[in-house]
Design an enzyme around this catalytic site. Sequence first.
Site, short mmCIF file in Angstrom:
data_model
loop_
_atom_site.label_atom_id
_atom_site.label_comp_id
_atom_site.label_asym_id
_atom_site.label_seq_id
_atom_site.Cartn_x
_atom_site.Cartn_y
_atom_site.Cartn_z
N SER A 23 -7.57 -11.11 -14.55
CA SER A 23 -6.13 -11.25 -14.31
C SER A 23 -5.48 -11.63 -15.64
O SER A 23 -5.83 -12.65 -16.22
CB SER A 23 -5.92 -12.34 -13.25
OG SER A 23 -4.55 -12.59 -13.05
N LYS A 63 -5.94 -6.58 -14.12
CA LYS A 63 -4.76 -6.88 -13.29
C LYS A 63 -3.71 -7.49 -14.19
O LYS A 63 -3.97 -8.47 -14.88
CB LYS A 63 -5.18 -7.84 -12.17
CG LYS A 63 -4.06 -8.62 -11.53
CD LYS A 63 -4.54 -9.35 -10.28
CE LYS A 63 -3.92 -10.73 -10.14
NZ LYS A 63 -4.41 -11.43 -8.93
N LYS A 68 -0.17 -9.39 -14.52
CA LYS A 68 0.87 -10.16 -13.83
C LYS A 68 2.21 -9.53 -14.21
O LYS A 68 2.43 -9.22 -15.40
CB LYS A 68 0.81 -11.62 -14.27
CG LYS A 68 -0.41 -12.36 -13.75
CD LYS A 68 -0.32 -12.56 -12.25
CE LYS A 68 -1.37 -13.54 -11.74
NZ LYS A 68 -1.24 -13.75 -10.28
N ASP A 88 0.20 -7.69 -10.13
CA ASP A 88 0.42 -8.79 -9.18
C ASP A 88 1.77 -9.44 -9.50
O ASP A 88 1.98 -9.95 -10.60
CB ASP A 88 -0.71 -9.83 -9.33
CG ASP A 88 -0.60 -10.96 -8.30
OD1 ASP A 88 0.31 -10.91 -7.44
OD2 ASP A 88 -1.44 -11.89 -8.36
N GLU A 106 0.19 -6.05 -5.86
CA GLU A 106 -0.14 -7.24 -5.07
C GLU A 106 1.11 -8.09 -4.84
O GLU A 106 1.83 -8.42 -5.79
CB GLU A 106 -1.20 -8.04 -5.85
CG GLU A 106 -1.69 -9.29 -5.18
CD GLU A 106 -2.76 -10.01 -6.03
OE1 GLU A 106 -3.24 -9.42 -7.03
OE2 GLU A 106 -3.11 -11.15 -5.70
N ASP A 121 -1.55 -11.08 -0.85
CA ASP A 121 -2.26 -12.29 -1.25
C ASP A 121 -1.63 -13.45 -0.48
O ASP A 121 -2.10 -13.81 0.62
CB ASP A 121 -2.13 -12.46 -2.78
CG ASP A 121 -2.68 -13.76 -3.34
OD1 ASP A 121 -3.09 -14.62 -2.56
OD2 ASP A 121 -2.70 -13.94 -4.58
N LYS A 171 -8.87 -15.07 -0.69
CA LYS A 171 -9.19 -16.29 -1.43
C LYS A 171 -9.60 -17.33 -0.39
O LYS A 171 -8.80 -17.65 0.50
CB LYS A 171 -7.97 -16.82 -2.18
CG LYS A 171 -7.47 -15.92 -3.30
CD LYS A 171 -6.22 -16.51 -3.93
CE LYS A 171 -5.69 -15.61 -5.03
NZ LYS A 171 -4.36 -16.05 -5.51
N GLY A 180 -8.79 -15.09 -7.25
CA GLY A 180 -9.23 -16.29 -7.96
C GLY A 180 -8.11 -17.29 -8.09
O GLY A 180 -6.93 -16.93 -7.95
O1 OSB Z 1 -1.86 -14.64 -7.48
O2 OSB Z 1 -3.90 -14.22 -7.82
C1 OSB Z 1 -2.93 -14.95 -7.97
C2 OSB Z 1 -3.92 -17.85 -10.24
C3 OSB Z 1 -3.21 -18.88 -9.66
C4 OSB Z 1 -2.41 -18.63 -8.60
C5 OSB Z 1 -2.30 -17.33 -8.09
C6 OSB Z 1 -3.02 -16.29 -8.64
C7 OSB Z 1 -3.82 -16.55 -9.77
C8 OSB Z 1 -4.57 -15.53 -10.49
C9 OSB Z 1 -5.78 -16.03 -11.25
O3 OSB Z 1 -4.23 -14.38 -10.57
C10 OSB Z 1 -6.95 -15.14 -11.12
C11 OSB Z 1 -8.23 -15.84 -11.51
O4 OSB Z 1 -8.50 -17.00 -11.14
O5 OSB Z 1 -9.03 -15.19 -12.18
MG MG Z 2 -2.07 -12.87 -6.39
#
Ligand code: OSB
Ligand code: MG
Length: 369
Positions: A135, A161, A163, A189, A214, A239, A263, A291
């Site tokens: 990510s 991925k 953001k 995402d 996402e 998510d 998750k 994650g």
């Molecule tokens: O939306 O997936 C998410 C981290 C904190 C809160 C939300 C998200 C995330 C990540 C981190 O995308 C992904 C990772 O831990 O590798």
């Molecule tokens: Mg997410």
Amino acid sequence: MRLERVSLRRISLPLISPFRTSLGTEHERPALLVQVTTPDAQGWGECVAGADASYSPEYVEGAEDVLRRHLVPALLSAETVTAHAVAPLLGAVKGHRMAKAALEAAVLDAELRTHGMSFAAGLGALAERVPSGVSVGIMDSVPELLDAVAGYLAQGYRRIKLKIEPGWDVAPVQAVRERFGDDLLLQVDANAAYTPADTRHLARLDAFDLLLVEQPLDEEDLIGHAALARVLRTPICLDESVVSARSAAAAIALGACRVVNIKPGRVGGFLEARRIHDICAASGVPVWCGGMLETGLGRAGNVALAALPNFTLPGDVSASDRFYATDITEPFVLRDGHLDVPTGPGLGVEPLPDVLAGFTTAVEEIRGI
Ligand code: OSB
Ligand code: MG
């Protein structure tokens, strides 16, 4: 098993580099570790609640408080406990899924260690390794992003991925697609940063052959996601909106998503996570493991979960050094773009005592009567 005591341990781990999303920027990861002691074993669970309540209503001090006041006493008052009994025993407390998940994980870890069985075996997972995705946070510039992605691909990551948020979406996605080519597994995402009024803008992402987008909209807006899904060619993945097997089933029935991010913390534990996996499998909906910047303890459980058969897309299960120079367990490392599924009893990893002590800011022990 008889529970003798439960420890709540606060730790804080510095991140290798700041992690920026549409929700904010993180510089360190405060974590709450739950440790249960039975006559035969110890078990560990990691609470993934963050420093603030930006991703979900839960935050780390709140999780600690509800564990101390309500969840741990409810569990300690039971004569014996198994992992499957944890959710029913905690049922009088509404919500607080991340706090409940950490406690259930610790009990499951102790139970599996007692029986010499790994987390993966306990969950029914057969794969020996899982493909690793990464990510990538929002950056100050597109060149900086391209450098970061190039670095991850050089390490072997199998899926990227990005953001996104309004103002950081089409241009960075286009740049990554052009630079790294059509074969790159790429997804985005939004962490709920858009509204239905952005539908035509989001449809521009269809040009880049993404695996999925996402959580574009508010977590409560299943109807909105279903409407968006009828316009976009890119599959929608949820998510934040999926907090239970029931909400997963509702989202699928409404046509709000074609893919689900699972998750364990968000859904109240590994056992509920497996139920979501099963419902999605029965509905032909692929899943992948999300994650929450886990330490090696939470990561070990995620890797085991991701070894279940309907985890057909690479997850946000990165190597420890994606986020941390020093992990509190033996680090997870990339091998050929994959992480090995631990095979030892329980989570199959342990905190390294000296490292753990160095990152610990507080410990509280709660005993049964
Ligand atoms: O939306 O997936 C998410 C981290 C904190 C809160 C939300 C998200 C995330 C990540 C981190 O995308 C992904 C990772 O831990 O590798
Ligand atoms: Mg997410």
